[in-house]
Design an enzyme around this catalytic site. Sequence first.
Site, short mmCIF file in Angstrom:
data_model
loop_
_atom_site.label_atom_id
_atom_site.label_comp_id
_atom_site.label_asym_id
_atom_site.label_seq_id
_atom_site.Cartn_x
_atom_site.Cartn_y
_atom_site.Cartn_z
CE LYS A 239 -1.00 -2.80 3.29
NZ LYS A 239 -1.62 -4.07 3.73
N1 GLU Z 1 -1.27 -8.31 8.87
C1 GLU Z 1 0.17 -8.80 8.28
C2 GLU Z 1 0.08 -8.08 7.32
O1 GLU Z 1 -1.03 -7.88 6.72
C3 GLU Z 1 -0.40 -10.33 8.55
C4 GLU Z 1 0.36 -10.91 9.02
C5 GLU Z 1 0.74 -12.35 9.21
O2 GLU Z 1 0.52 -13.53 8.56
O3 GLU Z 1 1.22 -13.07 10.57
O4 GLU Z 1 1.21 -8.33 6.37
#
Ligand code: GLU
Length: 303
Positions: A239
């Site tokens: 992003k």
């Molecule tokens: N929320 C994290 C991200 O969007 C991924 C976390 C995970 O897969 O452990 O990069």
Amino acid sequence: MSPVPTTPSQDGPYVGRFAPTPSGYLHFGSLIAALASYADARAADGRWLVRMEDLDPPRELPGAQTAILQTLERYGFEWDGPVVRQSERLEVYREALGDLLDRDLAYACRCSRKTLADYAGVYPGFCRELKLGREDAAIRLRVPDSAYRFIDRLQGAFAQNLAQEVGDFVIRRRDGLFAYQLAVVLDDAWQGVTDIVRGADLLDSTPRQLYLQELFDAPRPRYLHVPLIIQPDGHKLGKRYRSPPLEPHQASPLLVRALRALGQRPDPALAEAGPAEVLRWACQHWQAQAIPPTLTLAEAQLR
Ligand code: GLU
């Protein structure tokens, strides 16, 4: 109550997950992570969960949660059970944090960003023995001077000495927000996740998570870190670099492109089929060992 309820052992049925952060929309790099975790789970007759990692309201993009779930649906993904939101689990994180503080495994830190600027990311431990109050302070986890190792299914052996390479790390920020490292470990354990398939940018977070699992007596999942898609300037596709959100009308061609990036060999004609059919093909023909065992893939080189 222990912060981590008993979870099924790793020998039980496969439970995978996709855990997007709603600070932006899904992009091609997120599609690779979603697809790999989905196909790996379904090929093993496993469950596949979606967890919204909405721990940081100031960085959340309004509407992103809905858009992410709609995109997943349009791309044919079907998740099991309700979507879990980290914003609904703050009480659990608070309790776990209190537990770590009570066991003297964590401590309050008031170092400013400016103070830490010269230390190349490794916390020098200034507040370690100060016994500061918890108000208006970050909370850091004390880490041991030992290596945490695991064997990634794709990237192979990985080890990191936590004290030397990371230092005591923040598990609750000074503004009161819980850190990803803490929440992810508690949630994966609570949801009984046996297999974590995600982007290689998180490979070097894994040793911190192994240490937290140990502290909470949580089972250790298996890991597979898929290559990150890199833009021509070397930046991660994400992003922050304004990679385009996934087009709702390009689901099948983009799924086929993501499959090729993951080393799978879909028939090009599959791009003309509906996304559900592409995903069915992906799960039936999934070969995790065909994924290129690299940390990055250049977007320009993808077919
Ligand atoms: N929320 C994290 C991200 O969007 C991924 C976390 C995970 O897969 O452990 O990069």
